[in-house]
Design an enzyme around this catalytic site. Structure first.
Site, PDB file in Angstrom:
ATOM      1  N   ARG A  58       0.828  -1.212   0.000  1.00  0.00           N
ATOM      2  CA  ARG A  58       0.000   0.000   0.000  1.00  0.00           C
ATOM      3  C   ARG A  58       0.861   1.260   0.000  1.00  0.00           C
ATOM      4  O   ARG A  58       0.544   2.235  -0.690  1.00  0.00           O
ATOM      5  CB  ARG A  58      -0.932  -0.013   1.214  1.00  0.00           C
ATOM      6  CG  ARG A  58      -2.029  -1.073   1.128  1.00  0.00           C
ATOM      7  CD  ARG A  58      -3.002  -0.966   2.295  1.00  0.00           C
ATOM      8  NE  ARG A  58      -2.388  -1.390   3.546  1.00  0.00           N
ATOM      9  CZ  ARG A  58      -2.357  -2.649   3.978  1.00  0.00           C
ATOM     10  NH1 ARG A  58      -2.889  -3.620   3.241  1.00  0.00           N
ATOM     11  NH2 ARG A  58      -1.800  -2.953   5.140  1.00  0.00           N
ATOM     12  N   THR A  64      -0.023  -6.311  -6.322  1.00  0.00           N
ATOM     13  CA  THR A  64      -0.067  -7.080  -7.568  1.00  0.00           C
ATOM     14  C   THR A  64      -0.746  -8.424  -7.340  1.00  0.00           C
ATOM     15  O   THR A  64      -0.796  -8.924  -6.218  1.00  0.00           O
ATOM     16  CB  THR A  64       1.357  -7.345  -8.105  1.00  0.00           C
ATOM     17  OG1 THR A  64       2.107  -8.088  -7.125  1.00  0.00           O
ATOM     18  CG2 THR A  64       2.084  -6.040  -8.409  1.00  0.00           C
ATOM     19  N   ASP A  75       1.678 -18.459   3.045  1.00  0.00           N
ATOM     20  CA  ASP A  75       0.861 -18.716   4.242  1.00  0.00           C
ATOM     21  C   ASP A  75       0.465 -20.180   4.342  1.00  0.00           C
ATOM     22  O   ASP A  75       0.607 -20.815   5.390  1.00  0.00           O
ATOM     23  CB  ASP A  75      -0.406 -17.855   4.214  1.00  0.00           C
ATOM     24  CG  ASP A  75      -0.123 -16.387   4.449  1.00  0.00           C
ATOM     25  OD1 ASP A  75       0.968 -16.064   4.951  1.00  0.00           O
ATOM     26  OD2 ASP A  75      -0.998 -15.558   4.122  1.00  0.00           O
TER      27      ASP A  75
END
Length: 224
Positions: A58, A64, A75
C-alpha cells in the site's frame, strides 16, 4: 518481452519481503524437529512479515496479483509445514492436524481460484457479508495471529513449558485461550469454500445459458 524496471513486479518491495518469508520458512522447516529456538524465531518472523508486506504494497502502490498469490502460497505452505510437524509430535491427534491442513489448503485455493475466474481485483473483495466482515483489516489480522499463536504454542509445548504464571505454563494457557479462535478460523475457511462454490456455480450457469443461446437458431430465419 522486456519489462520496464518500474513494472518489474518480481522486484517490488512487498514481493522481496515475500521471498524473505519463504527463506525464513524453509529455515524453520529444517530446524523444526531439532531446534525449537531457531525454528520458532524464523517461523514467527516469517508470519509477522505477512503484515509488513501488505503495508509495503500500500505504501509503495505495489499491490499485484503475483504478490497476492505469493502471499497466499507462503501462508498455506508455512502453516502446512508446522501442522505436519505437530502431527509427528502428537500422533494421537494426527487426524485433526490432517483435517486442518485439508480445510486450510482446499478452501483457500478454491476461494482464490474463484476470485480469478469471476474477475475480482482481489480475493478480499466479496459480496458476502461474513467475508466482508472477516477481511476487515483488524479482524483479519487478529484471526491470523491467534491462529498461528495456537499452533506455535503447541509446537513449543513439545519442547518446553516456557515461563510459569501462577504455576501454570504460559504456552499452555495461550494454547487454551487461542484454541477456540483456531476452530473458528477453520469454520470460516469452510465458509470460504461455500461462498466460492456458489460463485463458481453461478459462472457455470451463466456460461451454459450463453452456450445454449448461441446454439439456438435465430428467430425468423429458416433452418436448413
Amino acid at each position: 518481452m522486456t519489462i520496464a524496471e518500474h513494472d518489474n513486479v518480481f522486484i517490488f518491495v512487498p514481493n522481496l519481503i515475500g521471498y524473505a518469508r519463504i527463506v525464513l520458512a524453509l529455515i524453520a522447516f529444517w530446524f523444526m524437529s531439532t531446534n525449537y529456538v531457531i525454528s520458532g524465531w524464523c517461523y514467527v518472523t516469517s508470519a509477522l512479515l505477512d503484515a509488513v508486506d501488505g503495508q509495503a504494497a500500500r505504501a509503495f502502490n505495489q499491490s499485484t496479483r503475483f504478490g497476492a498469490m505469493l502471499d497466499q502460497l507462503t501462508d498455506r505452505c508455512g502453516t502446512t509445514g508446522l501442522l505436519v510437524t505437530l502431527a509427528y509430535f502428537y500422533p494421537r491427534y494426527m487426524f485433526w492436524f490432517q483435517l486442518s491442513i485439508a480445510i486450510d489448503v482446499a478452501c483457500h485455493w478454491l476461494f482464490m481460484q474463484t476470485s480469478v475466474v469471476v474477475g475480482r481485483s482481489s480475493h478480499k473483495v466479496n459480496d458476502n457479508f461474513i467475508m466482508r466482515l472477516y477481511y476487515q483489516k483488524d479482524i483479519l489480522t487478529f484471526m491470523c495471529c491467534v491462529n498461528e499463536l495456537f499452533y506455535v504454542c503447541l509446537y513449543l509445548l513439545h519442547f518446553t513449558y516456557g515461563p510459569l504464571i501462577f504455576g501454570a505454563s504460559l504456552f499452555k494457557i495461550l494454547a487454551f485461550l487461542t484454541g477456540p479462535f483456531a476452530v473458528l478460523k477453520a469454520l470460516i475457511s469452510v465458509m470460504h469454500a461455500y461462498v466460492a462454490g456458489i460463485d463458481l456455480a453461478a459462472v457455470d450457469v451463466r456460461e451454459r445459458q450463453e452456450r445454449r443461446q448461441k446454439s439456438e437458431p435465430v428467430s425468423g430465419k429458416k433452418v436448413e
